[in-house]
Design a protein around this motif. Structure first.
Motif, mmCIF file in Angstrom:
data_model
loop_
_atom_site.group_PDB
_atom_site.id
_atom_site.type_symbol
_atom_site.label_atom_id
_atom_site.label_comp_id
_atom_site.label_asym_id
_atom_site.label_seq_id
_atom_site.Cartn_x
_atom_site.Cartn_y
_atom_site.Cartn_z
ATOM 1 N N PHE A 1 -3.688 2.014 7.903
ATOM 2 C CA PHE A 1 -3.148 1.031 9.101
ATOM 3 C C PHE A 1 -3.137 1.896 10.412
ATOM 4 O O PHE A 1 -3.308 3.234 10.249
ATOM 5 C CB PHE A 1 -1.757 0.659 8.950
ATOM 6 N N SER A 2 -3.203 1.299 11.479
ATOM 7 C CA SER A 2 -3.373 1.940 12.550
ATOM 8 C C SER A 2 -2.362 2.789 13.103
ATOM 9 O O SER A 2 -2.604 3.749 13.958
ATOM 10 C CB SER A 2 -3.736 0.747 13.902
ATOM 11 N N SER A 3 -1.120 2.537 12.430
ATOM 12 C CA SER A 3 0.086 3.342 12.980
ATOM 13 C C SER A 3 -0.107 4.747 12.076
ATOM 14 O O SER A 3 0.894 5.546 12.224
ATOM 15 C CB SER A 3 1.272 2.655 12.586
ATOM 16 N N GLY A 4 -0.978 4.899 11.216
ATOM 17 C CA GLY A 4 -1.068 6.058 10.428
ATOM 18 C C GLY A 4 -0.344 5.941 8.865
ATOM 19 O O GLY A 4 -0.391 6.910 8.041
ATOM 20 N N LYS A 5 0.018 4.699 8.808
ATOM 21 C CA LYS A 5 0.600 4.359 7.287
ATOM 22 C C LYS A 5 -0.503 4.077 6.100
ATOM 23 O O LYS A 5 -1.413 3.511 6.526
ATOM 24 C CB LYS A 5 1.451 3.334 7.356
ATOM 25 N N ILE A 6 -0.535 4.600 5.162
ATOM 26 C CA ILE A 6 -1.312 4.726 4.070
ATOM 27 C C ILE A 6 -0.612 3.816 3.273
ATOM 28 O O ILE A 6 0.619 4.264 2.391
ATOM 29 C CB ILE A 6 -1.690 5.961 3.521
ATOM 30 N N GLU A 7 -1.229 2.785 2.326
ATOM 31 C CA GLU A 7 -0.612 2.075 1.401
ATOM 32 C C GLU A 7 -1.677 2.260 0.082
ATOM 33 O O GLU A 7 -2.917 2.045 0.344
ATOM 34 C CB GLU A 7 -0.611 0.581 1.572
ATOM 35 N N ILE A 8 -0.941 2.317 -1.062
ATOM 36 C CA ILE A 8 -1.779 2.308 -2.323
ATOM 37 C C ILE A 8 -1.408 1.025 -3.213
ATOM 38 O O ILE A 8 -0.095 0.824 -3.386
ATOM 39 C CB ILE A 8 -1.675 3.572 -2.997
ATOM 40 N N ARG A 9 -2.156 0.009 -3.492
ATOM 41 C CA ARG A 9 -2.006 -1.035 -4.175
ATOM 42 C C ARG A 9 -2.702 -1.378 -5.341
ATOM 43 O O ARG A 9 -3.799 -0.616 -5.589
ATOM 44 C CB ARG A 9 -2.143 -2.380 -3.352
ATOM 45 N N SER A 10 -2.198 -1.943 -6.314
ATOM 46 C CA SER A 10 -2.803 -2.061 -7.542
ATOM 47 C C SER A 10 -3.858 -3.100 -7.483
ATOM 48 O O SER A 10 -3.860 -3.992 -6.638
ATOM 49 C CB SER A 10 -1.840 -2.477 -8.903
ATOM 50 N N LEU A 11 -4.739 -3.129 -8.377
ATOM 51 C CA LEU A 11 -5.833 -4.106 -8.493
ATOM 52 C C LEU A 11 -6.056 -4.659 -9.977
ATOM 53 O O LEU A 11 -5.787 -4.136 -10.881
ATOM 54 C CB LEU A 11 -7.283 -3.621 -8.105
ATOM 55 N N PRO A 12 -6.102 -5.976 -9.776
ATOM 56 C CA PRO A 12 -6.392 -6.719 -8.782
ATOM 57 C C PRO A 12 -5.117 -7.597 -8.401
ATOM 58 O O PRO A 12 -5.276 -8.562 -7.459
ATOM 59 C CB PRO A 12 -7.044 -8.105 -9.469
ATOM 60 N N GLU A 13 -3.904 -7.029 -8.592
ATOM 61 C CA GLU A 13 -2.603 -7.955 -8.430
ATOM 62 C C GLU A 13 -2.209 -7.535 -6.908
ATOM 63 O O GLU A 13 -1.659 -8.513 -6.330
ATOM 64 C CB GLU A 13 -1.546 -7.439 -9.044
ATOM 65 N N LEU A 14 -2.580 -6.706 -6.186
ATOM 66 C CA LEU A 14 -2.499 -6.209 -5.062
ATOM 67 C C LEU A 14 -0.874 -5.913 -4.657
ATOM 68 O O LEU A 14 -0.479 -6.284 -3.765
ATOM 69 C CB LEU A 14 -2.842 -7.254 -3.837
ATOM 70 N N SER A 15 -0.323 -5.444 -5.718
ATOM 71 C CA SER A 15 1.076 -5.031 -5.788
ATOM 72 C C SER A 15 1.170 -3.692 -5.025
ATOM 73 O O SER A 15 0.415 -2.951 -5.434
ATOM 74 C CB SER A 15 2.025 -5.215 -7.005
#
Length: 1059
Positions: A767-781
Motif C-alpha cells: 500500500f502507498s503508506s508502506g504497509k504490506i499485507e500477506i493474504r491467503s489464496l484463494p480465500e483472500l484472508s
C-alpha cells in the motif's frame, strides 16, 4: 433477493481449495536489509575513530555507515524526529535526542536501544565530553545538567552536579525567556576542568568545573548592535586548539569571534584564588561573509584544525532559497590577516547539516577527507576536503583554479532511473556456491559513501569476469529510462554489477535512449525479452554457459566497442503498436504474447521472429493490457488453448491463442472499475504462473496437493487499487462473471504479486503508506501485515515514469528501489535466510579499534600559537603554552581524570537549586550517615569554596599519600641492591629529600621515612576504628531516642483517651 445471495455465498465451497493452506506461522514480512540513504534525513554524526557515519531521519530511523561497505539501520520505538545526534567515540554508543526530549542510548554493536532517559525540560543543547562517558544537557530555562553513561548497563544516570542559570548567567530577571542554553563547548586541552556556555541572548560564560563558578564572561548586553536589532545565538564552535577563540553565529547573519581565557593563562589562576570573574567588553573580530546582507541566519559552524595555515571554518546558512552564500569555507587560524580568504560552495539545494569524514587508512599516508552536506531533500553531497584546502591556500596565487565540485551520494546506478525490474531469487540453475569469497567481493566494490574510493583507483570495476548466470544465487535485472539493461548479483544484500546490455541490435551498439517498460527472463533457455515505450520488442539469446572470460566485465558507463559479443548470441527485433506493458511466453509452442498500452495484444513467433497477429481490445474506460497469460481450458469435454487478457480497468476476457479471435463478446469486470495492478491464473497444474518460468516461479513438480474429491477449477486473481477479486476462469472465458472471493481495501493499493511455497500460494499487497499485507489464496484472508518505516510508494501517473520500483521473486523476496537513494530488501517467508553474509555486512562496530585505543580524555598535542594576524591581541604571553617537562605540565592519567570527574559530579554543588529541580528525585526522610560528616579531630578552619572542592581535596590528599608510599617502597627495594654509581644515587637522594620536605617528613634517613609512613597508616586505622565506634554509639542513641519518642507518643494518646 438479499436472502438468496446470502444463501448462495454461504453454500459456496472452496473451489480447488486446500484446508492445509498458507498459515500465519508460515509468513513473517520484515525488512531484511536497508541499503542507501533513508528518506527524510535531517542530522549527521561521525565517530572519527571507528569511522562510522550516522544519519537520523524525521521518522525515528538512524542509518549507520561503517568501513568495508557495512551498513545498518536502527529504528526507534516512536516515529519522532531527532534533535541532537552524537557518538561517544570508540565506545559503540550513539546518543539520539528526539523532539520529545528523550535521550536514546543505542548499542551499536548489538544494534539495540539500551535505554531511554526522559528529560523533563526542553533540551536546547546537548554535548558529550570528548572521549568520556559524561554529557552536558542544556535546557530552555538556562540550566545545565550532567549525565553519565553507565557502561555496565548502557543506561544514563543523572548526576548531582548541575550548573544553574543564576550562577552562570546572573541577571536572569532582565532577560527572561532568552536564557536558553544554545551551545556547550568543553574547552580544548582542559575539557575536564572548564566548559564554555553560550546562551541564546549572546551571553558567554567560561565555567570552572571544580570550583563550580564562572571565571570569565562576555557577550550578552555588551553585544554591539545597530538600531537595537534583535539577534539570537544560533551556532558556535571553537576556532583554536587551545580554547582561546570561539566563533559565534547569530540569527541576523552576524559572525563574531570572541576571545576566551586560554588554559595556560596565569591570570586565570590568580582570578580563581581571588574568587574574581574576568569580563570582556567586545569581540575581537567580525567576519563579513555576506550572510547579514542576505538576511540568512547562521545554521551551523564547524572548525577543522590543520597544521600550518590550513585550518578552516565551515559556515552554513539557514535559508529556503538557494544562495551563493549558503555554504562557505574560510581560512581561520592564528596566521589569518585582515583580508578574508573564502570559498563559496554551491550545492543544488538548501542544506540542513554538514560533517567532515575521514577515509585515511594505514596503507595510505595521504589525508583523504570528505566534506558532506545534507540537503533538505535528504540527499547527501560530498566534496573532496583536500581540494577545498588546496583551493583556499592557492587561490590568491593561482586565480585559475577550478572550484571543488559536489558529488551526490546515490545508488550505484548509471545516470538514469529504473523503469522496470525483475528479481530471480534462489536460482534453480545454481551450479556452485561462492560463500567463501562472497564477502571479500563486497569489500572491493565502490563504497556507497566516499570513505575509501581513492585508494582503490577504480580497479574494482575490472576485477571480475562474468562466466554465466548459473553461478549467481540471486539475480536482479533492471531496465532503465535510457534503454540500458543491467544485471546485478544480490546474493549478498549489495548491488554487485555483473553485466550491462546497451545495444539496440547486433549491428547497433549504442543506447536507444527510450525507456524500457517490460522485461521477461527465462533461465533454462537463456532468453531475455525486453519491451520499450516505443513498442520495440528485443529478443536477446545468450550463448551457452560458461561464457568466455577473456573479456573483462563491462563498466556501467557504457559498453565497449566489443559490446556483449562474449555473452550475446543474437538480438532480434519486432515492432508492435503502443508501449509494451506485459510479456509472456508459451513454452510448448515457443510463442510470445505482448500487451501494449494502446490495447493491442500481439502474438510473435520467437524463432522468426514473426508477428502472427495483433488484436485490439476495445474498452470503455482504459485500453491498456497489463497482463497476458496462456492457459488450457476444458469446454464440454474438449480442451481449448486460450490467451487470458487483463486490461487497466480491471476487465478480463479470453482470446483463442492460435487465431486471436474473442471467445465471448462480453468482458468480466467489477461494478466499480479501478486501476488494475496484477493478474494471475490460480490452481492449475501447468499454469504459466507456476511452471512456465522456473526462474520466476517454483518448479512445476512442486504443485499443490489438491484433494481428489473436490473437482479442480482454474481461477483468475485480479488486483486493483481498491479491491481484489477471484473469478472462475471457465466462466470468465465465456463472459460470465462468477465471483468466488472478493476483498475491498481500506486504503489505496499500489502493487501486488504472488508468493509460492512448496505446497501453497499467497498474495502480497503493498500500500502507498508502506504497509504490506500477506493474504491467503484463494480465500483472500489476512495472514500477516506490517509497515516498513520510510517506505512510500505510489503508482505513476499517466504517461509518466515512477521514481520507485518494486519487484519480487517467486518465494516472496521483495526489492524496492526508492529513486536513486535507497533500496529495501524485504523477506516474507518465516525463517528463510535469503542473503549471504547478512550479519557481516551489517557489523558496523570494530572491537579491535577499542582495544587499540583504551584511553579517555587524552589531551591533544599543543603547538605554540604565534602572534600574527587579527588574533595577535588575544594572547599577549603564550610562553606558558609551550610543553614543559616539569610537574606543573605533566600529563594527567586519564583514569585519574575519570575518577576525579566522578567525584566532582557526584556532589551536589548547589543544594538549594537541586531541591527545586523536578527531574532529580530526593528522599528527605532517609538521612545516610557519611564518614565525612563525623568530626574526630580538633576543629580547624574550613576551606572556602563549594562542597566539590572539599571532596576533591580529600581525594587528592589520599592519592598523593598513596603515591608517596609507593615511591618510598620502591626506594627501599632499590637500596637493598648494590649501587652502580654514586652520582645517580646522590641525585635520587636529592629528589627524595625534596619530596620529604614537600610533604613535611624529616631527613633523618630513608628507613625512618618508611617507619613514619607505617605509623601514619596505623594512626589512620585507629581513627577509622574510632569512627566505627562513634557510629555505633550514634545508632544506639538514635534507637534509644526513637523508643523514648514512641513511649511519649503512647502516653500522650492514653491521656487523650482519658480526656
Amino acid at each position: 433477493m438479499f436472502v438468496k445471495k446470502f444463501v448462495e455465498k454461504a453454500s459456496l465451497k472452496k473451489p480447488g481449495g486446500n484446508l492445509d493452506g498458507l498459515k500465519c506461522d508460515d509468513v513473517s514480512p520484515r525488512l531484511a536489509f536497508h541499503y542507501g540513504i533513508p528518506t527524510g534525513s535531517i542530522l549527521l554524526a561521525y565517530d572519527s575513530i571507528q569511522k562510522i557515519l550516522a544519519v537520523s531521519t524525521i521518522d525515528g530511523r538512524i542509518k549507520l555507515y561503517g568501513k568495508d561497505n557495512t551498513q545498518a539501520l536502527l529504528e526507534s520505538t516512536g516515529t519522532v524526529p531527532s534533535k541532537f545526534l552524537q557518538f561517544i567515540d570508540n565506545q559503540g554508543i550513539l546518543l539520539n535526542v528526539n523532539t520529545n526530549n528523550h535521550i536514546e542510548v543505542w548499542d551499536i554493536d548489538r544494534k539495540l536501544l539500551s535505554h531511554v532517559h526522559v528529560h523533563k525540560e526542553e533540551i536546547t543543547s546537548f554535548t558529550v565530553m570528548h572521549r568520556s562517558i559524561y554529557m552536558y544537557v542544556g535546557d530552555s530555562v538556562g540550566n545545565i545538567s550532567v549525565l553519565k553513561l553507565d557502561q555496565g548497563t548502557c543506561s544514563i544516570v543523572q548526576m548531582k552536579y548541575n550548573i544553574p542559570v543564576a550562577a552562570s548567567h546572573g541577571n536572569t530577571a532582565e532577560v527572561a525567556g532568552d536564557t536558553a542554553v544554545m551551545c556547550i563547548l568543553p574547552q580544548p586541552t582542559a575539557e575536564s576542568k572548564r566548559v564554555l556556555i553560550i546562551y541564546r541572548d549572546g551571553f558567554i560564560a567560561l565555567w570552572a568545573i571544580q570550583e563550580s563558578k564562572a571565571i570569565f564572561t562576555t557577550g550578552g548586553t555588551m553585544l554591539p548592535s545597530v538600531c537595537h536589532e534583535t539577534k539570537k545565538v544560533t551556532a558556535a564552535c571553537w576556532a583554536c586548539p587551545f580554547g582561546s577563540k570561539v566563533v559565534v553565529g547569530y540569527s541576523n547573519g552576524d559572525i563574531f569571534i570572541w576571545s576566551v581565557l586560554p588554559t595556560t593563562d596565569l591570570k586565570t589562576e590568580l582570578a580563581l584564588d581571588k574568587e574574581l570573574c574576568t569580563t570582556q567588553s567586545a569581540p575581537i573580530c567580525k567576519l563579513n561573509l555576506g550572510y547579514k546582507v542576505d538576511k540568512i541566519a547562521i545554521a551551523s559552524l564547524k572548525w577543522a584544525y590543520a597544521d600550518g595555515k590550513a585550518s578552516r571554518l565551515y559556515v552554513m546558512g539557514a535559508s529556503d532559497i538557494v544562495s551563493a552564500n549558503l555554504v562557505q569555507v574560510t581560512i581561520m587560524n592564528e596566521h589569518t590577516e585582515s583580508r578574508t580568504t573564502k570559498l563559496g560552495l554551491h550545492p543544488p539545494e538548501s542544506c540542513i547539516g554538514m560533517e567532515i569524514i575521514s577515509s585515511s587508512n594505514e596503507q595510505s599516508k595521504n589525508k583523504q577527507d570528505s566534506f558532506l552536506l545534507l540537503g533538505k531533500s535528504g540527499h547527501i553531497y560530498a566534496y573532496d576536503d583536500c581540494s577545498i584546502e588546496k583551493y583556499l591556500l592557492q587561490c590568491q596565487s593561482r586565480p585559475s583554479l577550478t572550484l571543488p565540485k559536489e558529488v551526490m551520494v546515490k545508488l550505484p546506478f548509471p545516470d538514469s532511473s529504473i523503469t522496470i525490474a525483475k528479481f530471480i531469487a534462489n536460482n534453480s540453475y545454481l551450479l556452485c556456491s561462492a560463500d567463501e569469497d562472497g564477502f571479500e567481493v563486497t569489500k572491493n566494490i565502490p563504497s556507497f559513501l566516499p570513505f575509501e574510493t581513492k585508494q582503490k583507483d577504480g580497479t574494482q570495476w575490472n576485477s571480475s569476469h562474468f562466466s554465466g548466470f548459473s553461478k549467481i544465487k540471486n539475480l536482479y535485472i533492471t531496465g532503465h529510462s535510457n534503454g540500458a539493461i543491467y544485471f546485478w548479483d544480490v546474493s549478498c544484500p549489495f548491488l554487485l554489477p555483473v553485466i550491462s546490455l546497451t545495444q539496440q541490435s547486433e549491428d547497433d551498439l549504442s543506447l536507444s535512449g527510450i525507456p524500457l517498460t517490460a522485461l521477461y527472463f527465462e533461465g533454462n533457455s537463456q532468453l531475455l525479452i525486453s519491451g520499450d515505450q516505443s513498442g520495440m520488442v528485443r529478443v536477446f539469446k545468450f550463448k551457452p554457459e560458461p561464457f568466455t572470460t577473456g573479456s573483462s566485465f563491462m563498466s556501467l558507463q557504457g559498453s565497449s566497442k566489443k559490446g556483449s559479443n562474449h555473452v550475446i548470441h543474437s538480438v532480434k527485433l519486432v515492432k508492435v503498436n503502443g508501449a509494451v506493458l506485459s510479456i509472456n511466453i508459451n513454452r510448448s509452442s515457443r510463442q510470445l504474447a505482448i500487451g501494449s498500452d494502446q490495447g493491442y495484444v500481439s502474438l510473435i513467433d520467437i524463432e522468426g521472429p514473426n508477428l502472427l497477429y495483433q488484436k485490439h481490445i476495445a474498452s470503455e474506460l482504459c485500453t491498456g493490457v497489463i497482463s497476458v497469460q496462456f492457459e488450457t481450458c476444458s469446454f464440454h469435454g474438449f480442451d481449448k488453448n486460450v490467451l487470458v487478457v487483463a486490461t487497466k480497468d480491471s476487465s478480463v476476457l479470453a482470446l483463442e491463442s492460435d487465431t486471436g479471435n474473442t471467445i465471448s463478446s462480453s468482458m468480466v469486470c467489477p461494478k466499480k472499475p479501478s486501476r488494475a495492478l496484477f493478474m494471475q491464473i490460480l490452481e492449475g497444474h501447468d499454469t504459466s504462473g507456476r511452471g512456465s518460468n522456473k526462474l520466476e516461479g517454483p518448479d512445476s513438480s512442486k504443485g499443490h496437493s489438491i484433494d481428489d474429491v473436490i473437482p479442480k477449477q482454474l481461477l483468475i486473481l485480479i488486483c486493483s487499487e481498491k479491491a481484489a477479486y477471484v473469478y472462475s476462469l471457465v466462466h470468465a472465458v465465456q463472459g460470465i462473471k462468477k465471483v468466488h472471493y472478493k476483498k475491498k481495501f481500506q486504503s489505496s493499493c499500489c502493487w501486488a504479486s504472488i508468493l509460492y511455497t512448496p505446497d501453497n500460494t499467497g498474495l502480497i499487497l503493498l500500500f502507498s503508506s508502506g504497509k504490506i499485507e500477506i493474504r491467503s489464496l484463494p480465500e483472500l484472508s489476512l495472514l500477516k501485515e506490517t509497515s516498513i518505516r520510510g517506505l512510500t510508494f505510489s503508482t505513476p501517473k499517466l504517461k509518466s515514469i515512477s521514481e520507485s520500483s518494486v519487484c519480487s521473486s517467486w518465494d516472496g523476496e521483495l526489492i524496492m528501489v526508492n529513486g536513486d537513494q535507497e533500496i529495501f530488501f524485504v523477506s516474507v517467508l518465516q525463517e528463510k535466510q535469503m542473503y549471504r553474509h547478512l550479519d557481516s555486512v551489517s557489523q558496523i562496530f570494530k572491537k579491535d579499534l577499542v582495544i587499540a585505543d583504551q584511553g579517555l580524555i587524552s589531551a591533544p598535542v599543543m603547538h605554540k600559537e604565534k602572534k600574527k594576524g587579527i588574533f595577535s591581541s588575544v594572547i599577549k604571553d603564550i610562553k606558558g603554552s609551550k610543553a614543559k617537562h616539569g610537574p606543573d605540565t605533566e600529563a594527567e592519567d586519564p583514569r585519574e581524570i575519570v575518577e576525579e570527574l566522578d567525584m566532582i559530579f557526584s556532589v551536589d554543588n548547589f543544594p538549594s537549586h537541586t531541591e527545586n529541580r523536578e527531574n532529580v528525585a530526593t528522599e528527605e526522610d532517609d538521612v545516610d550517615l557519611d564518614i565525612d560528616d563525623i568530626d574526630i579531630e580538633d576543629p580547624v578552619e574550613k576551606p572556602k569554596g563549594h562542597p566539590v572542592m572539599a571532596v576533591l581535596n580529600k581525594q587528592k590528599l589520599t592519592s598523593k599519600f598513596q603515591a608517596l608510599k609507593g615511591k618510598l617502597k620502591q626506594m627501599k627495594v632499590k637500596n637493598e641492591k648494590t649501587p652502580a654509581n654514586e652520582e645517580p644515587q646522590d641525585e635520587k637522594a636529592g629528589a627524595v629529600a625534596q619530596i620529604k620536605k614537600k610533604y613535611g617528613f624529616t631527613l633523618s634517613g630513608e628507613s625512618s621515612e618508611a617507619k613514619m609512613a607505617v605509623s601514619k597508616l596505623n594512626e589512620n586505622l585507629r581513627k577509622l576504628q574510632g569512627i566505627s565506634m562513634k557510629t555505633t554509639e550514634m545508632q544506639d542513641t538514635a534507637q534509644s531516642f526513637s523508643s523514648m519518642a514512641k513511649e511519649v507518643l503512647r502516653s500522650a494518646e492514653n491521656d487523650r483517651r482519658l480526656l
